[in-house]
Each structure stands twice: as structure tokens, then as C-alpha cells.
Enzyme design. Sequence first.
Site, PDB file in Angstrom:
ATOM      1  N   LYS A  10      14.766  -4.166  14.135  1.00  0.00           N
ATOM      2  CA  LYS A  10      13.732  -4.855  14.647  1.00  0.00           C
ATOM      3  C   LYS A  10      13.459  -5.274  16.296  1.00  0.00           C
ATOM      4  CE  LYS A  10      16.008  -9.200  16.216  1.00  0.00           C
ATOM      5  NZ  LYS A  10      16.991  -8.280  17.103  1.00  0.00           N
ATOM      6  N   GLY A  69      19.736 -12.053  15.042  1.00  0.00           N
ATOM      7  CA  GLY A  69      20.235 -12.604  13.659  1.00  0.00           C
ATOM      8  C   GLY A  69      20.864 -13.924  13.821  1.00  0.00           C
ATOM      9  N   ASN A  70      21.634 -14.437  14.887  1.00  0.00           N
ATOM     10  CA  ASN A  70      22.326 -15.698  15.077  1.00  0.00           C
ATOM     11  C   ASN A  70      21.401 -16.864  15.116  1.00  0.00           C
ATOM     12  OD1 ASN A  70      24.885 -15.566  15.667  1.00  0.00           O
ATOM     13  ND2 ASN A  70      24.688 -16.245  17.866  1.00  0.00           N
ATOM     14  N   LYS A  87      18.663  -2.449  21.702  1.00  0.00           N
ATOM     15  CA  LYS A  87      17.929  -3.316  22.736  1.00  0.00           C
ATOM     16  C   LYS A  87      17.606  -2.512  24.067  1.00  0.00           C
ATOM     17  CE  LYS A  87      20.583  -7.121  20.606  1.00  0.00           C
ATOM     18  NZ  LYS A  87      19.761  -7.169  19.454  1.00  0.00           N
ATOM     19  N   LYS A 143      21.830   4.028   8.598  1.00  0.00           N
ATOM     20  CA  LYS A 143      21.872   2.213   8.441  1.00  0.00           C
ATOM     21  C   LYS A 143      22.562   1.825   7.228  1.00  0.00           C
ATOM     22  CE  LYS A 143      20.299  -1.838   9.659  1.00  0.00           C
ATOM     23  NZ  LYS A 143      20.993  -2.678  10.585  1.00  0.00           N
TER      24      LYS A 143
END
Lengths: 321, 321
Positions: B218, B15-16, B280, B133
Site C-alpha cells: 500500500k 494498519g494501526n 515505506k 507475501k
Amino acid sequence: MAKNRTRTFVIALGGNCILRAKERGTVEEQYRNLRRTAEELVGLLSSGSRIVITHGNGPQVGNLLLASEMAEAMVPPLPLDICGAATEGFIGYMIQNTLANALRQAGGPYKITTVVSQVVVDANDPAFENPSKPIGRFYSESEAERLRREKGWHIIEDSARGYRRVVASPLPVSIQQARIIKSMLDAGEIVVAVGGGGIPVVREKNRNLRGVEAVVDKDYASARLAIEIDADVLFILTAVEYVYRDFATPQQKALPDLTVAEAKRLLAEGHFGRGSMEPKIGAAIMFLEETDPAWERDVIITVPETALGALEGRTGTRVTR
Amino acid sequence: MAKNRTRTFVIALGGNCILRAKERGTVEEQYRNLRRTAEELVGLLSSGSRIVITHGNGPQVGNLLLASEMAEAMVPPLPLDICGAATEGFIGYMIQNTLANALRQAGGPYKITTVVSQVVVDANDPAFENPSKPIGRFYSESEAERLRREKGWHIIEDSARGYRRVVASPLPVSIQQARIIKSMLDAGEIVVAVGGGGIPVVREKNRNLRGVEAVVDKDYASARLAIEIDADVLFILTAVEYVYRDFATPQQKALPDLTVAEAKRLLAEGHFGRGSMEPKIGAAIMFLEETDPAWERDVIITVPETALGALEGRTGTRVTR
């Protein structure tokens, strides 16, 4: 038509295929219209040709701009090129899923993918000096004054209904994704591309591309893509079965066949409605004049349900060199 | 690493890379962040490998849902899958144009295209029984009650800040566009795909696909795509240079190398933050366990500026079988 060559079709879906007059623009309405369009096109899509589908985005981008404007106090507004890219994403998704479902049920190949397409336009296109394409909602005179001042928008008085923003509608110079679209067709994919005419970008001095707040006409963008991928037939699907001369008069006459020379003459005589049939005829001429004359090329203008019949010469308007 | 084989990289942008904490989400902010990310990645992108770029869409889809909700009186609301498809379009456009510009200036190949990606999920995924979510804005208790009743939404009390809609986050089963993405890579294109985790679709009894209001993580979507296109390296780029054990405690320790077995043990011991490092690591394990063991595979977790250094083994966390 050349033998021994898989034909390439570019099929431009008119606004009617996705949203009809008087509909509000719900997702349900759009899926219902697309399912009907898919039924009408399944024969053409299953014909073994290489196929690109293009589409407009007028009502959808209008709604998105309106939502963005209404939420401005809470959410940073989205400029026009970003809204256009968003509609390429979501209309493309609705089309690819709906057509793939229809093709799957019909037993045909059903691989369809949308590419987010950028269309290079000329920063010196005269359209930028004379913005003429109305977008978004109507404003009062005082709102118009404020928006001109705060955002630098071009706003014109639009008939008796109020004031409206206008943007440039430049001609497409090249389609940034044409090469990869061609190779996707080689791989057997049906490709959805240049949605809403694609995202207009201009080339800067250092050759970088930059998005601009403009609208490329979807029929011209479709013709430009058809030229770049060397298409055989450009279908321009709309709300009428034929192109007419003296449209909507007692002398109205359907035109099953048109040459480029005849089309130019009728265009000059003003037979085709500005913003409706005129850009379609202009796009047809562009395609026929700029493609390699070694092969026969056709532009077919008709309604979706007669697209296949028109390809076979039974109805619709066929424009040829 | 296998010799004589052009390597395939899937690069998941955190996102960053697009919006940073405390930014509002203007288009200018997003372009500025993307230009910086492009500078940081230009070496990796020019390395002669086949490259897919994936990205999140959390703040952007939140803003779009909020705008859609605020405009509901005037504009039909957009369901979550449609909003997701819209963000695939506009974030993809911003990424493809910004990276292409950076690569063009660096003299490298710069053909980049976004595909609107659908991700098949299992309608029986347990996530649908337990939506977790959070998406969109916070509501008051009475708004929450009304939305539960009117829209059938799952709404939970979210810490002290109010009530929030939650949706299912099912695992990705397959990427509908994987085959064409692979052939686009063969044609030399850099492909932007599965933005925001892709558009989740379920398969109906007649094999048709239907969009659902859910969110695929994602990183898991990136891992699934990496498996399907037989990628060599999955980069998960985030806000930290290394994966840590005992993160944010006095015992914090960077982990330059991790095996799947070690990763599983640390995951079970709760070393990785839920909703941040945990998915992740889960995605890394999925990729390493489901790819063909005939080749070496790596997952690299680091910040964008050290991605190339991490590939060369100088920094970052490398997860291997």
C-alpha cells in the site's frame, strides 16, 4: 429531446445482468454474464452521452451474509451496511473492468470508475416500523427464536420454506455522492454508483451520518440519483422487453408507451408484481415527477439487448410525463 | 515549498489507524480507531490542501478470505482480487463516513468519496516468479499439500506456526483511476483511493486488463498515485513518530531528516525492518525520484497525531531529495 445538450443517462442493471436464476454465484458466472451485458450495452455506452451505471446486489450480499454467519466462530460478523459497502466494491470492480475492456475493444472511451455511495434515508420513514425486505438465508423456528433474542432481528415466517430475516426498505432521500458523481461525468468518466441501492445512512441530531441495517431499493436509488444529477433518461434494464398489463395471464398486453397518469392507474389496479415491476414503475414515476419539466425526460424499461433500440423508439416501454 | 499553489497531500494510513494489534476485527473496533484517527487528522484535513487518503487492508482481507474459506461448502469462494475490491468498498465506506463526520463537527468541508481503484502491474514483474507475501490463515502440512494440488497455491512453511499461502507482491506500474482522482480533487473532494494497495491487474495482449491474485504494497501504491497526481507531500502514517537507525537496539537514533542518498545508504545497510519500515523508505525514494524536480517534495513518516506538527517541521521524519 432537447437539442444541443449532451444527454445524461442513468442505466440501472437488473440482477439478471450479473447473476441469473439457478446460478450459484461464482465469480466466473458473474464475469460471463457481465461480458454478455457489456456486449449488449456497448452501443449505448459509446453513444457520446454522460453515463451512470447502477446495479443490484441481492444474491451477492446474501452470499456474503451467509459466509459471514458461517464463519462467526472465527471472524467477527459483518453488519448489513458493511456487507453492502463490500458488494459496492467488488461488483463495482467487476463491472468497471468488464465494461472498460468491452469499450476498449470497440474503440470507444473506456474510463469507468466506481464510487462507494451512501444514500441518506429518513430515520422516521414508516418502513422502519414495518421491516419487509427479506435478506439472507432461511432459518428453522428455533434458530429464528434465538436470533430474535440475541441480535434483535425481525424474523418472519416466509411461505413454507422457513423463517427469514427482514429489514426496512426506506425510500432514498438524497445521494451523498451526487455532486461528485456529476463532476466526474463532466470530466468524461462513466461512473458506477449506488450499487445495491447504496449504503443507507440516517442523519443524527448533530447532522452526522450513521449507517443502518436496511436496504434501499436499487431502482428507487437510481431514480433519486437521476433526479439529483438532472439525468435525461433513466434506463431500468430487467428480464422482460416490455412492461405488461395483465402480466402472465391470457390477456397479457405489452405497453410500449405509458404516461405517469396511466402508470399510476395500472399500479393502483395491481397490474405490476410486488418486488419486481412495482418498484420499477414507482421509480419511473418518482423520476418523471421530480425532474425539471423544462426538458423532456424518459424512463425506458426493457432488456439490455434492446436498450438502444428502445431509446430510438423501436421497442421496449417508454414512460413519459 | 512552492508558493501560490494549493498543495496536494497523499496520506497513507497505517494498519494501526483502523485495527490495532490483538484486536479481533469487529466493526466497532474499527470505527473506534477510525474516530480517534479522524480527531488526530482533522487539522491536517482542514488545512485547505487537496487530499487523497490511502489505507491498508491486511487484517480485513485476511478475515474475509477466512470467512470465504469456512463457508466454501455453501457459498462460492471469493478470489483475492475480489476480496481486495470488497475491502476497498467497506473500509472506504467506514473511512469516508467517519472522517466526514469529524470534519462536519469541526466546521470544515467534508465531502469525501471512495473510488474503487485498480493498479496495473507488470505480468513479467519478478515478484510473480517468487511469491513472498503471506496472506490468510495458517494450515497444517496436509492441508497445505491439498491446497497446492487443488488450487495451485504457493504455500510455504512460515516459522514454527505452520504453513501459509504466499502471493506475489509486484510493484505498481500505474494507477488506472489516477486521472479521475485528480479531477475529483479539482472539484474539492477528499478522495479515498488504492485501499489495500488497490486491485492488481495485468494488461493482456489485446490491452484488456485482468485481475490477478497478488497484493500491491500500500505504501508503494500510494507513492505511485502521488507521482501520477503530482502530489507535494506524501504522508506515511505508521506506529512510530520517527524513522530510526539501529531500531530497537541500544544505539537506536531518531532520524528527523533524511535525503534520498542517506535513505538508500541506510536501506543497504539493513537499518529498516523488512515488511515494515523498508517498503515505506522504498516508497519515499520512489516518490522523490520520480516527481518533477521543479517543485520541492516531501515525504513525512510519523504517527497520525504528529502529522501536522511534522509538516511544520516540529517532529517526525522528513525525507527530501
